[in-house]
Write an enzyme that holds these catalytic residues in place. Sequence first.
Site, PDB file in Angstrom:
ATOM      1  N   GLU A 373      36.232 -23.426 123.728  1.00 51.23           N
ATOM      2  CA  GLU A 373      36.625 -24.119 124.956  1.00 51.23           C
ATOM      3  C   GLU A 373      37.129 -25.515 124.625  1.00 51.23           C
ATOM      4  OE1 GLU A 373      33.467 -24.199 127.791  1.00 51.23           O
ATOM      5  OE2 GLU A 373      33.556 -22.045 128.206  1.00 51.23           O
ATOM      6  N   GLU A 509      34.500 -15.449 128.265  1.00 49.30           N
ATOM      7  CA  GLU A 509      33.174 -15.601 128.869  1.00 49.30           C
ATOM      8  C   GLU A 509      33.312 -15.443 130.367  1.00 49.30           C
ATOM      9  OE1 GLU A 509      31.207 -19.239 127.879  1.00 49.30           O
ATOM     10  OE2 GLU A 509      31.741 -19.120 125.750  1.00 49.30           O
TER      11      GLU A 509
END
Length: 592
Positions: A373, A509
């Site tokens: 991320e 995710e």
Amino acid sequence: MIKKVFHSLLALMAIMSSIACSDTETIADGGVKVPDGLNISETLLNNGLTVSKTGGETTISVQSKQAVQASSDQSWCTVTVGSTSQMMQVTPVKVSVAANSETDDRTANISITSGSESKTVKVTQKAFEGLVLKTTSIDLPAEGGPFTVELKANGAYSVETGDAWITQTKVKSMTDYTEQFTATANPAAERTGSITFTRESIVEKLTVRQAAKKIAEISRNAMDIAPEMFPGWNLGNTMEATGEGLGCETSWQPTKTTKEIIDYVKQQGFKSVRIPCSWYIHATDGKIDEAWIARVKEIIDFCIADGLYVLLNDHWDSGWIEVDGFTANRSKYEAVSEETIASKTETLKNLWTQIANYFKDYDEHLLFAGLNEPFQEYNLFNSRHKELTPILLRYNQAFVDAVRATGGNNAKRTLVVQGPATNISSACESYFSMPTDKADKALMVEVHYYDPWDFCGKEDNATWFWGSANHVSGSSHNATWGEEAYTKSQCEKMRKKFYDNGVPVIIGECGANWRKLSENQAEHDASVKAWFKCLYENAGNNGMIPMVWDINSTNQNGEKGILTIINRTSLSIFCQPALDGIKEGVAASQWK
């Protein structure tokens, strides 16, 4: 040593006994009439001589009126004829036996002749303690299977296989041994194992080499494999947790990853596994720790053996690039220098060059994701996605270039790059673009999905219910955005920009925390199920592969709840509403 006196006396006593029982006569001068023929102890003729492994000397007493001759048929056992006693006509035949250095017992035949008569005494010598392998290495095919090791030993010994992929089944006889082993199929590169045999102080080691799995050239691109990866599951922070050595695998959750866990994941219908992983913190002077990457490989091999696809990334990893690659200060945002960007780029390329080379021979079932991320510190980066994306694009390009440069299957392997903050809206903006790539249709893009945050993860003032069918009249906890229509629109936006242009989407995710409520638990459970069903159905209809985040914690207490579906310790389902929603969403999608 041989019992010299015992054997000599035994022979002499036997002869004297034989003489005493015969029709002998006493001679006037005190002598004894010697019987005719060749006389040797019947016990000795019937049972032979048994001598020690260390060798030595003994004597056979022979009585005869005529001259005695003796010979041995083995060089290690020699005989010497001594002087004959005049009174008893007894001739000593000395037997000399060399030490036995072999692992087998051995025998010799001593021929004793007098006149026309001949008799034989058998000599048996025990073996020296020993252990001998008939070969010290074995080559096996990649498919594995049973194989046999032949050896000689003359007593108990131990066997130790030095590698988990070799198992043993024993088949023994008294002196010759055949050990049965089985090797598992080799999922990747050539490997070498060992088997150690121990007999007291003697140690013999066998090297077992197994050929590499036959490398099939990657012929399927990202578009081909994307439907086969749907749906996906995450190993959570298991291999990403910070700490030293292999012990950190259980620092954030209690269970070491086993093949049985991966088997159970597959049984629930998942087709791919994402392995979030740290590399930077497990490298010394830029070199990744061998034990660490070998452990990651072991988990990957569990998945590959089950026919699952694997997505391997460089996760948070102490924030060395996902934070420090975009700000010079973690407390407040400060633009990074060109020197920092260049340094981070080289480090990223170095790590991925090592990882790519290590897994070079794996087929398309293994995918690499460069980061996790980027812009992960939301308070620093939330308003700076457009400003920082040019730096992200450089990191994404460096990752792709590093992997492709290693060649082999990596030249065509599917690679996954991340959108800004893995945010769908930012990824769909014009300022984000995919890297250039020498391979055709071998890229995917990654986003994450925890919307709406009030329902999925927010710790306070949380919305407990989601979906129009689960609203409770008058409740202040109803979701006001991010429900069915929003989820569908987000998935469609990604399809139009990426999938329709040959780039499948990984939702690396996703998830909604399952909370334990004091009331309205049934409505909350229904909301969790509906959320997962909606996401997975729309993802499967729009070229997206959702991979549910699963942290293996069963602490459901507290306002935040927990995002765990599978209890890895007990191999059971912890959050049934989530799994039911995933299965229903998959069944309703076009990628079912």
